[in-house]
Design an enzyme around this catalytic site. Structure first.
Site, PDB file in Angstrom:
ATOM      1  CB  THR A 211      38.645  48.769  42.749  1.00  0.00           C
ATOM      2  OG1 THR A 211      39.373  48.632  43.968  1.00  0.00           O
ATOM      3  CG2 THR A 211      37.243  48.217  42.934  1.00  0.00           C
ATOM      4  CG  ASN A 212      41.985  44.772  44.235  1.00  0.00           C
ATOM      5  OD1 ASN A 212      41.808  44.634  45.431  1.00  0.00           O
ATOM      6  ND2 ASN A 212      42.941  45.559  43.738  1.00  0.00           N
TER       7      ASN A 212
END
Ligand code: PMT
Length: 401
Positions: A211-212
């Site tokens: 993810t980020n």
């Protein structure tokens, strides 16, 4: 009161009642509004810019530019910033100029370019107030939507007694609040928007994912602002801890693929899209159904490309509005321009992780608008203010059609 978090621009003209403008500014600040003040040169004779600036907690605008350093004071930006422009006290002279579109000072040019509700609180001697010309000017202003806070009767600076005293600051504050309550800008009434927000999650196995850092704050602020202007907004959201903004329909998704499907299914029938989500460009090519066990040595995960959601909307955009973001760490402007073309955006909102306070996580952002007409950079500001700029861009886009 509806003043918390609102941007109120106070215009002060040359009247003895200018001292009451100081109290008005204090009342507005106390209610949680951000206040800026624009004064005419004559107003400075009655109350000092220092007093007003200290109370407003912001510098005062008088001239079109600062003669010391040439810094330009844009009447357009002031008008865009304001949720309400209140001119108190408003002299007979200023009211007449407003009625006839005369624009020979910063306050008047700001009035002519303001898109927000405008209110005036006249202050003058009783005979000036009762003069038919003043009455006609006020009627003309009322006919174009300017709200008028009638003056009170009482003792006047001339020593005479009658109608002409500016209304009390506390009363004007109440009237501004009512005006904002009733006249929220519904400039996007009847428009349908998709907004994407937050981070996507690309599973590796039932335990781990890629993810980020996106929290969704920027995209949620945009959805909220568009809805507050009357738009019907569907927020396609990656995982976030944020509550759904008032009046917004929210669809939760996890992966880029899910976000793509959710957006694609809703793009038809929309007037615009704002692509603010931080979407993974790659996802694990195979997702293990069981937890991947560690073994000796390194491991590699094969990644495959995800669909480019924004580009797929851009390809079938037609005359709809498509706004995208560019999150960059280097070659910012060049990369943003590339995205503008490749994804067929009307506007790219560029934010760079090189700017302190910009991008992921916080409540602030620092953005540059990149369009085919050029670029405009803005200072570090609240994400809610960036959202307003984006909504204002949408307003003017639809006005063109
Ligand atoms: O959520 P916050 O914590 O408030 O942070 C806000 C933000 C930094 C996430 C936001 O301001 C922002 O920059 N969002 C876009 C992040 C991003 O992925 O930018 P990009 O330059 O990689 O993508 C360009 C554009 O294409 C974006 O509009 C993106 O939504 C879109 N895109 C990208 C890849 C993909 N597969 N599909 C897309 O639609």
């Amino acid at each position: 009161m509806a003043l918390k978090g609102k941007n109120i621009l106070v215009g002060v003209t040359g009247s003895i009642a200018a001292y009451k403008a100081a109290i008005l500014v204090r009342c507005l600040v106390k209610e949680g509004a951000s206040v800026r003040v624009v004064m005419t040169a004559a107003a400075k004779e009655f109350i000092t810019p220092l007093t007003m600036a200290t109370l407003a907690k912001n510098p005062i605008y008088v001239e079109f530019f600062n003669p010391e350093n040439g810094d330009w004071h844009s009447h357009v930006s002031l008008g865009e910033w304001a949720d309400c422009f209140v001119i108190a006290p408003a002299t007979a002279n200023t009211l007449a100029k407003m009625a006839y579109g005369i624009a020979d000072n910063l306050l008047l040019t700001t009035y002519l370019s303001a898109r927000c509700p405008v209110m005036v609180a006249p202050a003058m001697d009783l005979d000036m107030y009762s003069h038919p010309t003043t009455g006609e000017n006020l009627a003309k202003l009322a006919s174009v939507g300017v709200a008028i806070v009638e003056p009170e009767e009482g003792e006047l600076a001339s020593g005479l007694s009658g109608k002409g005293r500016m209304a009390e600051p506390e009363y004007i504050t109440e009237q501004i609040s009512k005006l904002l309550d009733g006249a929220e800008k519904k400039t996007l009434n009847g428009r349908r928007f998709i907004v994407t927000a937050g981070a996507t999650i690309e599973p590796i196995d039932p335990v781990r994912y890629i993810t980020n850092h996106s929290t969704g704050k920027m995209g949620y602020a945009i959805a909220e602002e568009l809805a507050s202007r009357g738009a019907e907004v569907t927020l396609i959201s990656g995982r976030t801890a944020l509550p759904t903004p008032k009046g917004v329909e929210r669809v939760d998704v996890l992966s880029a693929e899910e976000m793509y499907e959710a957006v694609k299914a809703r793009w038809e029938g929309c007037d615009g899209g704002v692509m603010c989500a931080a979407v993974a460009d790659y996802t694990p090519a195979e997702v293990s159904p069981v937890k991947v066990k560690k073994s000796e040595g390194d491991m590699a995960i094969r990644l495959r490309r995800t669909p480019d959601i924004a580009a797929s909307l851009g390809a079938v955009k037609g005359d709809r509005l498509l706004i995208g973001f560019a999150l960059e760490t280097d070659h910012e402007e060049e990369n943003a321009q590339g995205k503008l073309e490749r994804k067929n955006f009307d506007l790219v909102v560029l934010n760079s992780l090189r700017d302190k306070g910009a991008g992921f996580g916080g409540d602030t952002n620092k953005v540059t608008f990149v369009t085919r007409d050029g670029m405009e950079s803005f200072p570090l500001e609240q994400k809610s203010d960036v959202a307003r700029r984006i909504a204002a861009f949408a307003d003017s886009f639809f006005k063109k059609f």
